[in-house]
Scaffold this active site. Structure first.
Site, PDB file in Angstrom:
ATOM      1  N   GLU A 226      31.007  42.334  52.457  1.00 42.53           N
ATOM      2  CA  GLU A 226      31.114  41.003  51.848  1.00 42.53           C
ATOM      3  C   GLU A 226      32.451  40.387  52.231  1.00 42.53           C
ATOM      4  O   GLU A 226      33.468  41.079  52.160  1.00 42.53           O
ATOM      5  CB  GLU A 226      30.991  41.108  50.330  1.00 42.53           C
ATOM      6  CG  GLU A 226      29.613  41.628  49.912  1.00 42.53           C
ATOM      7  CD  GLU A 226      29.394  41.641  48.396  1.00 42.53           C
ATOM      8  OE1 GLU A 226      30.292  41.204  47.649  1.00 42.53           O
ATOM      9  OE2 GLU A 226      28.312  42.071  47.974  1.00 42.53           O
ATOM     10  N   HIS A 245      26.873  37.106  46.063  1.00 40.42           N
ATOM     11  CA  HIS A 245      27.387  37.916  44.944  1.00 40.42           C
ATOM     12  C   HIS A 245      27.654  37.048  43.709  1.00 40.42           C
ATOM     13  O   HIS A 245      28.778  36.992  43.197  1.00 40.42           O
ATOM     14  CB  HIS A 245      28.659  38.668  45.364  1.00 40.42           C
ATOM     15  CG  HIS A 245      28.918  39.900  44.537  1.00 40.42           C
ATOM     16  ND1 HIS A 245      29.410  41.066  45.042  1.00 40.42           N
ATOM     17  CD2 HIS A 245      28.759  40.152  43.208  1.00 40.42           C
ATOM     18  CE1 HIS A 245      29.553  41.969  44.084  1.00 40.42           C
ATOM     19  NE2 HIS A 245      29.156  41.420  42.953  1.00 40.42           N
TER      20      HIS A 245
HETATM   21  C1  MLT Z   1      30.093  43.756  38.583  1.00 42.45           C
HETATM   22  O1  MLT Z   1      30.184  44.896  39.051  1.00 42.45           O
HETATM   23  O2  MLT Z   1      30.168  43.567  37.371  1.00 42.45           O
HETATM   24  C2  MLT Z   1      29.910  42.555  39.486  1.00 42.45           C
HETATM   25  O3  MLT Z   1      29.822  42.923  40.808  1.00 42.45           O
HETATM   26  C3  MLT Z   1      30.925  41.544  39.100  1.00 42.45           C
HETATM   27  C4  MLT Z   1      31.581  40.703  40.139  1.00 42.45           C
HETATM   28  O4  MLT Z   1      31.073  39.636  40.444  1.00 42.45           O
HETATM   29  O5  MLT Z   1      32.676  41.061  40.620  1.00 42.45           O
END
Ligand code: MLT
Length: 266
Positions: A226, A245
């Protein structure tokens, strides 16, 4: 900038974009706590932190609802072809035949990982009239019964489900849990939803399976790398929805995560 700030820091709070490596920790002589403003701690070298006596904590329940709702949102968008219909409208078209979708009611959802997020997804799926199967080797059968979900082995779930949705943490055991072999078990009409972690899926195998019509499509919010590289084969496939994400990115989740993690750190 982060390395400079760490020199005098007692606490470090990160989201998923900041890998906390042993090297980064070596620049933080005073550090006492690392906090993940989210659920997964897979971006943190927990062993290196533990060796230094640094506590690692997360905000495990704060974005449950947002993550589950994003999974359902992606699923509805995929099976009703909403992004493609919307794109066509923006191009000035009006085509009511090309975008015929399928209903969720009566279909089977397979939830891989029936923790907080998976459990909420199961409840939402039941509200749509779906049958729900789950695979979770760590779950007490009583919890599955409470959620009215049938626990099955992973291969059986993949063979039976119309929708496979992933809600497990990334560990050495779950990396490439969905690989070329497992993708061949899925129905040709089935779709895959991943709002958990990119490395749970062998992306190349997924792109090949969709390209060859071995499964019907996918909606993906998380990627092995990412930001997703511009030349990723996933970007060019029809029948694939991609979001960057975003599952935890709601006003409510961000406020809850911030409050919970700051309280824990203090
Ligand atoms: C998480 O693990 O809670 C998510 O990936 C949160 C995020 O957007 O960093």
């Amino acid at each position: 900038e982060l390395e400079r700030a760490l020199a005098g820091a007692d606490a470090l709070i990160v989201r998923s974009e900041t890998p906390v490596t042993a090297d980064l920790l070596s620049r933080a002589p005073r550090l006492r706590v690392i906090a993940r403003a989210g659920t997964g701690v897979d971006t943190i070298d927990v062993q290196a932190a533990t060796r230094r006596g640094i506590a690692v904590m997360n905000a495990p329940g704060a974005n449950t609802v947002s993550a589950a709702e994003h999974a359902l949102g992606l699923l509805l968008a995929l099976v009703r072809r909403i992004p493609w219909a919307s794109d066509a409208m923006r191009r000035g078209e009006w085509d009511r035949k090309r975008f015929e979708g399928t209903e969720l009611r009566g279909k089977t959802m397979g939830v891989v990982g029936l923790g907080r997020i998976g459990g909420h997804v199961a409840q939402l799926a039941r509200a749509f009239g779906m049958h729900v199967l789950a695979h979770d080797p760590y779950l007490a059968p009583e919890r599955a019964a409470e959620l009215q979900v049938k626990l099955v082995p992973l291969d059986e779930l993949l063979r039976t489900a119309d929708v496979v949705t992933l809600h497990v943490a990334l560990t050495e055991q779950t990396r490439h849990l969905i690989n070329a072999g497992r993708l061949t078990l899925m129905k040709r009409s089935a779709v895959l939803i991943n709002t958990a972690r990119g490395e749970l899926v062998d992306e190349r195998a997924l792109a090949e399976a969709i390209g060859a019509g071995r499964i019907a499509g996918a909606a993906i919010d998380v990627f092995a790398v990412e930001p997703l590289p511009a030349d990723s084969p996933l970007r060019t496939l029809d029948r694939v929805i991609l979001t960057p994400h975003l599952a935890a990115s709601t006003a409510e989740a961000q406020e809850r995560v911030a409050t919970e993690i700051c309280t824990a750190v203090r």
